[in-house]
Write an enzyme that holds these catalytic residues in place. Sequence first.
Site, PDB file in Angstrom:
ATOM      1  N   CYS A  73       0.829  -1.212   0.131  1.00  0.00           N
ATOM      2  CA  CYS A  73      -0.062  -0.036   0.132  1.00  0.00           C
ATOM      3  C   CYS A  73       0.733   1.220  -0.008  1.00  0.00           C
ATOM      4  O   CYS A  73       0.401   2.418  -0.277  1.00  0.00           O
ATOM      5  CB  CYS A  73      -1.080   0.232   1.199  1.00  0.00           C
ATOM      6  SG  CYS A  73      -2.008  -1.390   1.217  1.00  0.00           S
ATOM      7  N   HIS A 123      -3.379   7.209   3.642  1.00  0.00           N
ATOM      8  CA  HIS A 123      -3.676   5.755   3.104  1.00  0.00           C
ATOM      9  C   HIS A 123      -4.947   5.530   3.698  1.00  0.00           C
ATOM     10  O   HIS A 123      -5.386   5.800   4.920  1.00  0.00           O
ATOM     11  CB  HIS A 123      -2.654   4.870   3.535  1.00  0.00           C
ATOM     12  CG  HIS A 123      -3.014   3.255   3.122  1.00  0.00           C
ATOM     13  ND1 HIS A 123      -3.367   3.155   1.804  1.00  0.00           N
ATOM     14  CD2 HIS A 123      -3.109   2.094   3.703  1.00  0.00           C
ATOM     15  CE1 HIS A 123      -3.593   1.877   1.577  1.00  0.00           C
ATOM     16  NE2 HIS A 123      -3.566   1.223   2.867  1.00  0.00           N
ATOM     17  N   ASN A 180     -10.192   0.155   0.940  1.00  0.00           N
ATOM     18  CA  ASN A 180      -8.752   0.421   0.652  1.00  0.00           C
ATOM     19  C   ASN A 180      -8.323  -0.296  -0.580  1.00  0.00           C
ATOM     20  O   ASN A 180      -8.467  -1.505  -0.888  1.00  0.00           O
ATOM     21  CB  ASN A 180      -8.246  -0.491   1.909  1.00  0.00           C
ATOM     22  CG  ASN A 180      -6.734  -0.522   1.862  1.00  0.00           C
ATOM     23  OD1 ASN A 180      -6.068  -0.217   0.765  1.00  0.00           O
ATOM     24  ND2 ASN A 180      -6.182  -1.264   3.148  1.00  0.00           N
TER      25      ASN A 180
HETATM   26  N1  ACO Z   1     -18.076  -8.504  10.636  1.00  0.00           N
HETATM   27  C1  ACO Z   1     -18.431  -8.999  11.816  1.00  0.00           C
HETATM   28  N2  ACO Z   1     -17.605  -9.395  12.589  1.00  0.00           N
HETATM   29  C2  ACO Z   1     -16.190  -9.196  12.372  1.00  0.00           C
HETATM   30  C3  ACO Z   1     -15.893  -8.906  10.923  1.00  0.00           C
HETATM   31  C4  ACO Z   1     -16.880  -8.603  10.155  1.00  0.00           C
HETATM   32  N3  ACO Z   1     -16.156  -8.540   8.904  1.00  0.00           N
HETATM   33  N4  ACO Z   1     -14.474  -9.261  10.882  1.00  0.00           N
HETATM   34  C5  ACO Z   1     -14.109  -9.611  12.139  1.00  0.00           C
HETATM   35  N5  ACO Z   1     -15.192  -9.590  13.078  1.00  0.00           N
HETATM   36  C6  ACO Z   1     -15.276 -10.202  14.471  1.00  0.00           C
HETATM   37  C7  ACO Z   1     -14.058 -10.780  14.893  1.00  0.00           C
HETATM   38  O1  ACO Z   1     -14.300 -12.244  14.491  1.00  0.00           O
HETATM   39  C8  ACO Z   1     -14.106 -10.562  16.465  1.00  0.00           C
HETATM   40  O2  ACO Z   1     -15.062 -11.408  17.034  1.00  0.00           O
HETATM   41  P1  ACO Z   1     -14.632 -12.012  18.307  1.00  0.00           P
HETATM   42  O3  ACO Z   1     -14.552 -10.870  19.262  1.00  0.00           O
HETATM   43  O4  ACO Z   1     -15.742 -12.931  18.674  1.00  0.00           O
HETATM   44  O5  ACO Z   1     -13.330 -12.960  18.180  1.00  0.00           O
HETATM   45  C9  ACO Z   1     -14.434  -9.248  16.447  1.00  0.00           C
HETATM   46  O6  ACO Z   1     -15.185  -8.896  15.245  1.00  0.00           O
HETATM   47  C10 ACO Z   1     -13.426  -7.878  16.809  1.00  0.00           C
HETATM   48  O7  ACO Z   1     -12.531  -8.372  15.691  1.00  0.00           O
HETATM   49  P2  ACO Z   1     -11.164  -7.469  15.770  1.00  0.00           P
HETATM   50  O8  ACO Z   1     -10.297  -8.056  14.756  1.00  0.00           O
HETATM   51  O9  ACO Z   1     -10.706  -7.295  17.197  1.00  0.00           O
HETATM   52  O10 ACO Z   1     -11.480  -6.176  15.241  1.00  0.00           O
HETATM   53  P3  ACO Z   1     -11.010  -4.716  15.121  1.00  0.00           P
HETATM   54  O11 ACO Z   1     -11.608  -3.603  15.969  1.00  0.00           O
HETATM   55  O12 ACO Z   1      -9.343  -4.837  15.458  1.00  0.00           O
HETATM   56  O13 ACO Z   1     -11.102  -4.481  13.787  1.00  0.00           O
HETATM   57  C11 ACO Z   1      -9.831  -4.443  11.527  1.00  0.00           C
HETATM   58  C12 ACO Z   1     -10.537  -5.153  12.697  1.00  0.00           C
HETATM   59  C13 ACO Z   1     -11.121  -3.559  10.951  1.00  0.00           C
HETATM   60  C14 ACO Z   1      -9.403  -5.533  10.533  1.00  0.00           C
HETATM   61  C15 ACO Z   1      -8.863  -3.440  12.072  1.00  0.00           C
HETATM   62  O14 ACO Z   1      -8.143  -4.303  13.097  1.00  0.00           O
HETATM   63  C16 ACO Z   1      -7.829  -2.951  11.160  1.00  0.00           C
HETATM   64  O15 ACO Z   1      -8.398  -2.202  10.426  1.00  0.00           O
HETATM   65  N6  ACO Z   1      -6.834  -3.176  11.237  1.00  0.00           N
HETATM   66  C17 ACO Z   1      -5.736  -2.746   9.999  1.00  0.00           C
HETATM   67  C18 ACO Z   1      -6.092  -3.311   8.788  1.00  0.00           C
HETATM   68  C19 ACO Z   1      -5.195  -2.560   7.684  1.00  0.00           C
HETATM   69  O16 ACO Z   1      -4.962  -1.491   7.881  1.00  0.00           O
HETATM   70  N7  ACO Z   1      -4.721  -3.389   6.801  1.00  0.00           N
HETATM   71  C20 ACO Z   1      -3.927  -2.611   5.758  1.00  0.00           C
HETATM   72  C21 ACO Z   1      -3.717  -3.684   4.539  1.00  0.00           C
HETATM   73  S1  ACO Z   1      -2.730  -2.585   3.762  1.00  0.00           S
HETATM   74  C22 ACO Z   1      -1.927  -3.613   2.485  1.00  0.00           C
HETATM   75  O17 ACO Z   1      -0.802  -3.368   2.390  1.00  0.00           O
HETATM   76  C23 ACO Z   1      -2.710  -4.685   1.706  1.00  0.00           C
END
Ligand code: ACO
Length: 321
Positions: free
Chosen positions: A110, A246, A276
Amino acid sequence: MSFTILGTGSALPGRIVTNEELSCMVDTSDEWIRSRTGIRQRRVCSGESLTDLAYQAALLALEDSCCEVGELDLIICATVSADYVLPSLACALQARLGAHCPAFDMNAACTGFLYGLDIAAGYFARNPQQKILLVGADAMSRLVDWQERSTCVLFGDGAGAVVLGPGNDLLAIELSAQGDIAPLYVPNSWGNSPFHQAEESQKKPYLVMDGQEVFRFAVTSMVQAVEQVLHKAGVRKERIAYLLPHQANIRIIDAAVNRLKLPREKCLTNIALRGNTSAACVAILLDEQNRAGRFQNGDLLVLTAFGGGLTTGASILRWNK
Ligand code: ACO
């Protein structure tokens, strides 16, 4: 001598995928996606190839910069999801445009568009009188597992482009890499090699991510990169006209803006409608805001991104179009 931005362009696939539609495919909801990420919908390739999107974005950037294809001296594409492992997206684009200059892809996930700006600056340092087409393009829809709710809701497809010409408007750029596969990776295929160990060759070619780990890295590293680039350029925070970060998660953006103590209205976003788009994010945002007439000549723009690698970058550019 660095360069100036002569023009911008971007392109998105026609197919809109809403959170509601995703909630019929995996166990998720509009409410969860909106509140945890800020995303409402994304565009996903159906008939389009990534080359199609890069081509459309490039044509618009060329038009915006009043530059002919024949004037291009170099094409750089930042991508992790080109249509072919080889040739590069840049070569496919060069052929489609009918250009004759050197062309290559680079992968900083990214952060690719930021790394691309730095590479371009190196070319301008060697030869100030040239024109470079830099494209950030990704179709993450081909890399995510559409049965994995924790990742498939986050991404969209798209391409953004800039034409760079002679000038002195890149004030500073700061890149870093903290090599670490575990938080974010997409395994490559071993094809049908009969020699490779079974366990490895059975890994699915889908994106794997430790969301919380990436979240923490994203906030800390973008804040650090922006502070460093401002220091390098000798520019006070108050002089920033706009921050273009980003677009991975609105909560990451808000946390970074708070830590930087920037007024929220100076931070531009399009994550709600785009998701994203990986290496295309910042380039698409730049083009959309350019076309909306947001920037005044002399405005200082800070671009920043993070991504797989793990990589980070920030640059400070003067708008001068
Ligand atoms: N819908 C419903 N529930 C979900 C979903 C979904 N789509 N995805 C995860 N959950 C659940 C999980 O299973 C978890 O359930 P549990 O508590 O029963 O175990 C709960 O939601 C909380 O999950 P978390 O991972 O703690 O959620 P978080 O608040 O951290 O959000 C997210 C997750 C959105 C992925 C966040 O961590 C994030 O944005 N991280 C950064 C991602 C990013 O920037 N990626 C960049 C990629 S860049 C590249 O180079 C490709």
